[in-house]
Design a protein around this motif. Sequence first.
Motif, PDB file in Angstrom:
ATOM      1  N   GLN A  16      34.933  61.801   7.253  1.00  0.00           N
ATOM      2  CA  GLN A  16      34.356  61.555   5.929  1.00  0.00           C
ATOM      3  C   GLN A  16      32.992  62.233   5.849  1.00  0.00           C
ATOM      4  N   ASP A  17      32.603  62.606   4.639  1.00  0.00           N
ATOM      5  CA  ASP A  17      31.255  63.110   4.428  1.00  0.00           C
ATOM      6  C   ASP A  17      30.287  61.935   4.510  1.00  0.00           C
ATOM      7  N   PRO A  18      29.100  62.175   5.063  1.00  0.00           N
ATOM      8  CA  PRO A  18      28.103  61.098   5.073  1.00  0.00           C
ATOM      9  C   PRO A  18      27.656  60.743   3.660  1.00  0.00           C
ATOM     10  N   ILE A  19      27.111  59.555   3.519  1.00  0.00           N
ATOM     11  CA  ILE A  19      26.568  59.144   2.223  1.00  0.00           C
ATOM     12  C   ILE A  19      25.341  60.006   1.933  1.00  0.00           C
ATOM     13  N   PRO A  20      25.308  60.620   0.761  1.00  0.00           N
ATOM     14  CA  PRO A  20      24.152  61.463   0.439  1.00  0.00           C
ATOM     15  C   PRO A  20      22.863  60.644   0.403  1.00  0.00           C
ATOM     16  N   PRO A  21      21.752  61.258   0.825  1.00  0.00           N
ATOM     17  CA  PRO A  21      20.470  60.539   0.758  1.00  0.00           C
ATOM     18  C   PRO A  21      19.959  60.469  -0.676  1.00  0.00           C
ATOM     19  N   GLU A  33      29.131  54.311  -3.134  1.00  0.00           N
ATOM     20  CA  GLU A  33      29.516  55.228  -2.053  1.00  0.00           C
ATOM     21  C   GLU A  33      29.953  54.465  -0.806  1.00  0.00           C
ATOM     22  N   LEU A  69      19.999  58.117  -3.084  1.00  0.00           N
ATOM     23  CA  LEU A  69      20.794  57.549  -4.172  1.00  0.00           C
ATOM     24  C   LEU A  69      20.124  56.277  -4.659  1.00  0.00           C
ATOM     25  N   GLU A  78      24.464  53.533  -6.944  1.00  0.00           N
ATOM     26  CA  GLU A  78      25.235  54.668  -6.422  1.00  0.00           C
ATOM     27  C   GLU A  78      25.496  54.510  -4.931  1.00  0.00           C
ATOM     28  N   PHE A  79      24.482  54.025  -4.212  1.00  0.00           N
ATOM     29  CA  PHE A  79      24.634  53.816  -2.777  1.00  0.00           C
ATOM     30  C   PHE A  79      25.739  52.801  -2.496  1.00  0.00           C
ATOM     31  N   GLU A 119      32.625  57.377   8.463  1.00  0.00           N
ATOM     32  CA  GLU A 119      31.330  57.083   7.833  1.00  0.00           C
ATOM     33  C   GLU A 119      31.325  55.732   7.119  1.00  0.00           C
ATOM     34  N   ARG A 138      33.795  54.756   0.752  1.00  0.00           N
ATOM     35  CA  ARG A 138      34.040  55.152   2.139  1.00  0.00           C
ATOM     36  C   ARG A 138      34.760  54.043   2.902  1.00  0.00           C
TER      37      ARG A 138
END
Length: 116
Positions: free
Chosen positions: A76-81, A91, A83, A87-88, A46, A95
């Motif tokens: 990896q977990d995707p970047i949360p929407p 993240e 943000l 924060e983006f 990700e 990653r």
Amino acid sequence: SQPIAEVLREFEDFVVGIGLVAGQTAGTERLAQSTKRRALLIHGAEDAIIPSRCAFDLRDLFGQSGSEAELHIVSQDPIPPMLCKEEFERERFLRHHLWRERWDVQDILLSWLRSF
């Protein structure tokens, strides 16, 4: 890749392999062609800074030069929407540098080093 190429020239008799984490393909053509050393490539699935397809391109570049290239795409977990910008960016950075996956990266690296 330029610093690696410079180190290889100076320590050619001592370097047995090259490890790249989240490596980009730009400028690596000469590095891949100039070495017949084993390569370890580790990349996050990700990574939003350098896409994981670059790791596949790197593997192919090393393979075309006759080097053995071992590629690991780390889950990896995707970047949360939703943000905020700060924060983006944080993240993306985490990653790209595989921060949350650092122990997985360590295991991959140690296993590779033990194979020499």
